[in-house]
Design a protein around this motif. Structure first.
Motif, mmCIF file in Angstrom:
data_model
loop_
_atom_site.group_PDB
_atom_site.id
_atom_site.type_symbol
_atom_site.label_atom_id
_atom_site.label_comp_id
_atom_site.label_asym_id
_atom_site.label_seq_id
_atom_site.Cartn_x
_atom_site.Cartn_y
_atom_site.Cartn_z
ATOM 1 N N ASN A 1 4.585 0.216 -52.390
ATOM 2 C CA ASN A 1 5.794 -0.255 -51.997
ATOM 3 C C ASN A 1 7.076 0.632 -52.256
ATOM 4 O OD1 ASN A 1 5.469 -3.106 -51.114
ATOM 5 N ND2 ASN A 1 4.560 -3.253 -53.059
ATOM 6 N N LEU A 2 7.497 1.188 -51.195
ATOM 7 C CA LEU A 2 8.623 2.137 -51.521
ATOM 8 C C LEU A 2 9.853 1.243 -51.190
ATOM 9 C CD1 LEU A 2 6.680 4.944 -49.437
ATOM 10 C CD2 LEU A 2 7.157 4.780 -51.857
ATOM 11 N N VAL A 3 10.693 1.156 -52.321
ATOM 12 C CA VAL A 3 11.755 0.108 -52.245
ATOM 13 C C VAL A 3 13.122 0.812 -52.525
ATOM 14 C CG1 VAL A 3 12.437 -1.856 -52.971
ATOM 15 C CG2 VAL A 3 10.136 -1.403 -53.293
ATOM 16 N N ASP A 4 14.119 0.644 -51.456
ATOM 17 C CA ASP A 4 15.422 1.193 -51.557
ATOM 18 C C ASP A 4 16.249 -0.062 -51.413
ATOM 19 O OD1 ASP A 4 18.012 2.453 -50.999
ATOM 20 O OD2 ASP A 4 17.477 3.050 -49.215
ATOM 21 N N LEU A 5 16.729 -0.350 -52.794
ATOM 22 C CA LEU A 5 17.426 -1.434 -53.227
ATOM 23 C C LEU A 5 19.137 -1.417 -52.864
ATOM 24 C CD1 LEU A 5 16.304 -1.828 -56.850
ATOM 25 C CD2 LEU A 5 15.704 -3.571 -55.144
ATOM 26 N N ALA A 6 19.713 -2.519 -52.587
ATOM 27 C CA ALA A 6 20.742 -2.635 -52.496
ATOM 28 C C ALA A 6 21.704 -2.073 -53.319
ATOM 29 C CB ALA A 6 21.351 -4.115 -52.229
ATOM 30 N N GLY A 7 22.894 -1.559 -53.118
ATOM 31 C CA GLY A 7 23.634 -1.091 -54.059
ATOM 32 C C GLY A 7 24.004 -2.001 -55.480
ATOM 33 N N SER A 8 23.969 -1.627 -56.642
ATOM 34 C CA SER A 8 24.172 -2.219 -57.716
ATOM 35 C C SER A 8 25.512 -2.626 -58.152
ATOM 36 C CB SER A 8 23.226 -1.601 -58.902
ATOM 37 O OG SER A 8 24.014 -0.418 -59.062
ATOM 38 N N GLU A 9 26.473 -2.134 -57.435
ATOM 39 C CA GLU A 9 27.661 -2.231 -58.193
ATOM 40 C C GLU A 9 28.187 -3.647 -58.069
ATOM 41 O OE1 GLU A 9 27.032 -0.250 -55.715
ATOM 42 O OE2 GLU A 9 27.743 -1.058 -53.770
ATOM 43 N N ARG A 10 28.976 -3.946 -58.929
ATOM 44 C CA ARG A 10 29.481 -5.389 -59.222
ATOM 45 C C ARG A 10 30.506 -5.724 -58.219
ATOM 46 N NH1 ARG A 10 27.165 -8.727 -63.564
ATOM 47 N NH2 ARG A 10 25.865 -7.250 -64.787
ATOM 48 N N LEU A 11 30.033 -6.113 -57.136
ATOM 49 C CA LEU A 11 31.202 -6.366 -56.038
ATOM 50 C C LEU A 11 32.193 -7.576 -56.352
ATOM 51 C CD1 LEU A 11 28.284 -5.599 -53.302
ATOM 52 C CD2 LEU A 11 30.570 -4.524 -53.524
ATOM 53 N N SER A 12 31.578 -8.644 -56.938
ATOM 54 C CA SER A 12 32.396 -9.772 -57.075
ATOM 55 C C SER A 12 33.725 -9.669 -58.089
ATOM 56 C CB SER A 12 31.478 -10.648 -57.909
ATOM 57 O OG SER A 12 31.270 -10.124 -59.227
ATOM 58 N N LYS A 13 34.100 -8.436 -58.632
ATOM 59 C CA LYS A 13 34.938 -8.138 -59.280
ATOM 60 C C LYS A 13 36.261 -7.933 -58.485
ATOM 61 C CE LYS A 13 33.056 -5.890 -63.337
ATOM 62 N NZ LYS A 13 32.993 -4.526 -63.854
ATOM 63 N N THR A 14 36.136 -7.324 -57.098
ATOM 64 C CA THR A 14 36.946 -7.092 -56.198
ATOM 65 C C THR A 14 37.874 -8.182 -55.427
ATOM 66 O OG1 THR A 14 35.517 -6.806 -54.385
ATOM 67 C CG2 THR A 14 35.781 -4.729 -55.706
ATOM 68 N N GLY A 15 37.166 -9.313 -55.741
ATOM 69 C CA GLY A 15 37.906 -10.738 -55.456
ATOM 70 C C GLY A 15 37.604 -10.391 -53.922
ATOM 71 N N SER A 16 36.625 -10.238 -53.442
ATOM 72 C CA SER A 16 36.378 -10.249 -51.919
ATOM 73 C C SER A 16 36.336 -11.677 -51.407
ATOM 74 C CB SER A 16 35.310 -9.419 -51.644
ATOM 75 O OG SER A 16 34.269 -9.568 -52.487
ATOM 76 N N GLU A 17 36.243 -11.770 -50.067
ATOM 77 C CA GLU A 17 36.259 -12.955 -49.247
ATOM 78 C C GLU A 17 35.352 -12.834 -48.285
ATOM 79 O OE1 GLU A 17 40.041 -14.302 -48.167
ATOM 80 O OE2 GLU A 17 40.954 -13.964 -49.901
ATOM 81 N N GLY A 18 34.899 -14.208 -47.630
ATOM 82 C CA GLY A 18 34.111 -14.196 -46.731
ATOM 83 C C GLY A 18 32.688 -13.688 -46.728
ATOM 84 N N ARG A 19 32.525 -12.680 -45.532
ATOM 85 C CA ARG A 19 31.045 -12.123 -45.506
ATOM 86 C C ARG A 19 30.678 -11.295 -46.701
ATOM 87 N NH1 ARG A 19 29.155 -7.375 -43.330
ATOM 88 N NH2 ARG A 19 31.145 -6.477 -43.092
ATOM 89 N N VAL A 20 31.898 -10.604 -47.040
ATOM 90 C CA VAL A 20 31.705 -9.568 -48.199
ATOM 91 C C VAL A 20 31.418 -10.303 -49.273
ATOM 92 C CG1 VAL A 20 32.671 -7.664 -49.580
ATOM 93 C CG2 VAL A 20 33.346 -7.969 -46.936
ATOM 94 N N LEU A 21 32.109 -11.336 -49.469
ATOM 95 C CA LEU A 21 31.671 -12.140 -50.816
ATOM 96 C C LEU A 21 30.251 -12.651 -50.818
ATOM 97 C CD1 LEU A 21 32.767 -13.820 -53.254
ATOM 98 C CD2 LEU A 21 33.314 -15.483 -51.846
ATOM 99 N N LYS A 22 29.994 -13.252 -49.703
ATOM 100 C CA LYS A 22 28.466 -13.538 -49.562
ATOM 101 C C LYS A 22 27.369 -12.556 -49.866
ATOM 102 C CE LYS A 22 25.745 -16.043 -46.223
ATOM 103 N NZ LYS A 22 25.558 -16.308 -44.815
ATOM 104 N N GLU A 23 27.814 -11.417 -49.307
ATOM 105 C CA GLU A 23 27.043 -10.208 -49.612
ATOM 106 C C GLU A 23 26.837 -9.946 -51.097
ATOM 107 O OE1 GLU A 23 28.707 -7.174 -47.435
ATOM 108 O OE2 GLU A 23 27.577 -7.372 -45.710
ATOM 109 N N ALA A 24 28.112 -9.980 -51.699
ATOM 110 C CA ALA A 24 28.162 -9.689 -52.921
ATOM 111 C C ALA A 24 27.359 -10.673 -54.005
ATOM 112 C CB ALA A 24 29.705 -9.758 -53.370
ATOM 113 N N THR A 25 27.626 -11.969 -53.615
ATOM 114 C CA THR A 25 26.779 -12.881 -54.580
ATOM 115 C C THR A 25 25.460 -12.828 -54.430
ATOM 116 O OG1 THR A 25 27.455 -14.542 -52.788
ATOM 117 C CG2 THR A 25 28.540 -14.373 -54.793
ATOM 118 N N TYR A 26 25.002 -12.462 -53.262
ATOM 119 C CA TYR A 26 23.578 -12.341 -52.900
ATOM 120 C C TYR A 26 23.021 -11.287 -53.591
ATOM 121 C CZ TYR A 26 22.881 -16.127 -49.519
ATOM 122 O OH TYR A 26 23.053 -17.239 -48.959
#
Ligand code: ADP
Ligand code: MG
Length: 762
Positions: free
Chosen positions: A279-304
């Motif tokens: 398995n060669l795995v390219d993971l999603a970016g590990s940065e803590r996205l929730s800190k940015t107070g994002s909304e909508g789609r971005v927030l959903k991505e961030a939490t997932y």
């Protein structure tokens, strides 16, 4: 102090590495050999690759002498509230730091051994982790437009096909699939290609004994390097297209490219084959996205993403803890899809991509933490060896035919022409059964040996006949006697009360070694078997005045009662031991309970801290820090311990109750038998003593006193029969039958005595 290794320094390290895959003795090697003997545990390998930069934070990031550690130093900065008053120095142990390293070197260091072992049957997983832009995709896929800058993936495919060419002795098939996980949804990056197989939407992760597979994900057979590359490019293109058409941010998804291999020997006699996957795995970016107070789609991505990466971490921590038996793989699609490729029997390599700039130090720290935690996980690589059932059957058939020929030759040489080696039919088995019966009856002297099958059937029929006979004997006895379970003390004591037990405490007519006792057998049932008589004081002398019961009891315990007394003592000591264990368990439970309470308090404290800061909680999805997570784990462990101990205590209590009953029963029986013995030894009436003296072979104890003066068994049977058949005529008949019974009883007694006298004279 520590220096930053530049490209030239690394080149030196590479040059002095041993060319083979075995261990290099140089302590400075950036490579730890992957080859492990089957069954030996080894650690996950964690490498760090630093993205090239002109602005490297030399003051803050320092590599260890051996290039296997990174030290981070933060200057105290009052403006940076998070860091202020907190730790300013960290040190991380790693398996190698790749600074300014070429794609070539990265592949050699990170992937080459794992890929080569995959061809030997070991599963492997190579994973890139890190914040967006740090170089994960560059490391894994590389620049698709520039051959020189191709990444691990195309190089792995190349290596696989090269190695296949070098192994003409094996037929090796290669298949690939390319899966993307975006917002907990599964996407097939190769779905645009023709594929023969079931198309299932939506895709699901399925577990079976062979491992994990993804239902609906297309798996493509590739017979050469070029096909494989086309698949890779197709997947990459789809990844980019999807990011536009579906408005997906490709840095927010996990991509898993899997190479499946199956190697069959070209020698048909070799029934084993091996399967493996990489398995060669390219993971999603590990940065803590929730800190940015994002909304909508971005927030959903961030939490997932935060959720799936934090579950990945949880699974990895759990894998690193040898005492854990449950690993929470099913919490996210990522961990579930990788279930049989994380830890376990795989070779596992992690590349953590970091920035070298000071501005990114926060995320760099968090990535390094992940890397060092990963190194704690141990795996036990093992070959996935399977048996080709079809080949096995064919080979066995061949062997069987050969052996039959051999046997035929052997038989004809020794003039045994009519031997049949086929399985026996019912008639033949019935014939053997009859032979066995006749043999047992004595009408057949020998059973001729014909062949092995026949010998086995003879033994088998012996067993059949024996068990039939046992059943017949038992049911015959049941028809005539009441059978009592030897362990049923209540029933035994009831029987003793009515005098059906001999003085040794054995049931009269009790068959040796059987699990049931027979009540009330007449003497003739045990022909030729002399009852064993234990000494009583009366055998030597009979005191004119009986000893006190207390004194006699001591003697009884050493004499006739010794066995039951021993059992009584044994049971008592078991009881005491169980009681002691129960009290120890109770103490342990109390201690665990206390620890649970303390952990709960600490957890509540952490929770309140988190709630106060309130930064990682969003619409019921929680992102918790490590300390709290560890506390939760601890609490879970403690609760498990508590439950286990509690279960043990419950079991012990049940055992204690049971032992207590045994002890009581033993005590009861001891006393009861003592009573019988005492009465017999010191209290037998004169007239019965006279009767006993008639035959000098008779000892008190041979015939229970109670039996001499009570109903003979046959009389009793007859009496109860009469009661059933005749008495209903009228109550007046009772006296008649009582008289009849008493007379019969007297005759029976006289008959017994005369019989005993006669047998003594003989
Ligand atoms: P990630 O996948 O982690 O988000 P990428 O692999 O897309 O990051 O890298 C971001 C950019 O940095 C890309 O343009 C890539 O080519 C470049 N890059 C990353 N690492 C390196 C490297 N080691 N050498 C050259 N360029 C790099
Ligand atoms: Mg990327």
């Amino acid at each position: 102090m520590a220096t930053v290794y530049t490209a030239s320094r690394l080149a030196v390290l590479v040059a002095c590495r041993a060319p083979s895959s075995c261990c290099s003795s140089s302590g400075r090697s950036t490579r730890v050999p992957l080859r492990a003997k089957m069954g030996t545990r080894k650690k996950v390998q964690a490498f760090v690759r630093v993205r090239p930069t002109d602005d490297f934070a030399h003051e803050m990031i320092k590599y260890g002498e051996d290039n296997k550690s990174i030290d981070i130093h933060l200057k105290k900065d009052t403006r940076r509230g998070v860091v202020n008053n907190q730790q300013t120095d960290w040190s991380f142990r790693l398996d190698g730091v790749l600074h300014d390293a070429s794609q070539d070197l990265v592949y050699e260091t990170v992937a080459k051994d794992a890929v080569s072992q995959a061809l030997d049957g070991y599963n492997g997983t190579i994973m890139c982790y890190g914040q967006t832009g740090a170089g994960k995709t560059y490391t894994m896929t590389g620049a698709t437009e520039n051959y020189k800058h191709r990444g691990i993936l195309p190089r792995a495919l190349q290596q696989v096909f090269r190695m296949i060419e070098e192994r003409p002795t094996h037929a090796i098939t290669v298949r690939v699939s390319y899966l993307e996980i975006y917002n907990e949804n599964l996407f097939d990056l190769l779905s645009t290609l023709p594929y023969v197989g079931p198309s299932v939407t939506p895709m699901t992760i399925v577990e079976n004994p062979q491992g994990i597979f993804i239902k609906g994900l297309s798996v493509h057979l590739t017979s050469q390097e070029e096909d494989a590359f086309s698949l890779l490019f197709e997947g990459e293109t789809n990844r980019i297209i999807a990011s536009h058409t579906m408005n997906k941010n490709s840095s927010r998804s996990h991509c898993i490219f899997t190479i499946y291999m199956e190697a069959h020997s070209r020698t048909l006699s070799d029934e084993k084959y091996i399967t493996s996957k990489i398995n060669l795995v390219d993971l999603a970016g590990s940065e803590r996205l929730s800190k940015t107070g994002s909304e909508g789609r971005v927030l959903k991505e961030a939490t997932y993403i935060n959720k799936s990466l934090s579950f990945l971490e949880q699974a990895i921590i759990a894998l690193g803890d040898q005492s854990r038996d449950h690993i929470p793989f099913r919490q996210s699609k990522l961990t579930h899809a990788l279930k049989d490729s994380l830890g376990g029997n795989c070779n596992m390599v992690l590349v953590t991509n970091i920035y070298g700039e000071a501005t990114q130090l926060d995320e760099t720290l968090s990535s390094l933490r992940f890397a060092s935690r990963m190194r704690l996980v141990t795996t036990e690589p093992a070959i996935n060896e399977k048996y080709d059932a079809e080949r096995m059957v064919k080979n066995l058939e061949k062997e069987l035919a050969l052996l039959k020929q051999e046997l035929a030759i052997h038989d004809s040489l020794s003039n045994r022409t009519l031997v049949n080696y086929d399985p026996m039919d019912e008639i033949q088995i019935a014939e053997i059964n009859s032979q066995v019966r006749r043999y047992l009856e004595g009408t057949l002297d020998e059973i001729d040996i014909i062949n092995l099958r026949q010998i086995q059937e003879v033994f088998n029929q012996f067993r059949v006949v024996l068990s039939q006979q046992e059943q017949e004997v038992e049911s015959a006895l049941r028809r005539k006697y009441t059978l009592i379970d030897k362990n049923d003390f209540a029933a035994i004591s009831a029987v003793q009360k009515v005098g059906l037990m001999d003085v040794e405490g054995n049931l009269v007519g009790e068959p040796d070694g059987q699990s049931f006792g027979l009540g009330v057998a007449p003497f003739s049932v045990k022909p030729g078997k002399k009852p064993k008589i234990k000494k009583t004081p009366k055998d030597q002398f009979r005191p004119s005045t009986p000893p006190s019961r207390t004194v006699a009891f001591e003697e009884f315990k050493n004499e006739r009662g010794s066995e039951i007394n021993r059992i009584f003592k044994e049971n008592k000591s078991i009881l005491n031991e169980r009681k002691k264990r129960a009290s120890e368990t109770t103490q342990r439970i109390n201690a665990i309970k206390q620890e649970i309470d303390e952990t709960k308090d600490a957890l509540n404290f952490q929770k309140s801290l988190r709630e106060k800061q309130g930064e990682y909680e969003n619409k019921g999805l929680m992102i918790i820090d490590e300390e709290e997570f560890l506390l939760i784990l601890k609490l879970k462990d403690l609760k498990k311990q508590y439950r286990n101990e509690y279960q043990e205590l419950r079991d012990l209590r049940a055992e204690i109750q049971y032992c207590q009953r045994l002890v009581d029963q033993c005590r009861h029986r001891l006393l009861m038998e003592f009573d019988i013995w005492y009465n017999e030894s010191f209290m037998i009436p004169e007239d019965i003593q006279v009767a006993l003296k008639l035959g000098s072979s008779i000892r008190p104890g041979l015939v229970p006193i109670s039996r001499i003066v009570c109903l003979g068994e046959d009389d009793q049977d007859r009496f109860s029969h009469l009661q059933q058949t005749v008495l209903p005529e009228g109550p007046d008949s009772i006296t008649f039958y009582n008289a009849k019974v008493k007379t019969d009883q007297k005759h029976n007694y006289m008959k017994t005595m005369v019989g005993l006298q006669q047998s003594h004279r003989k």
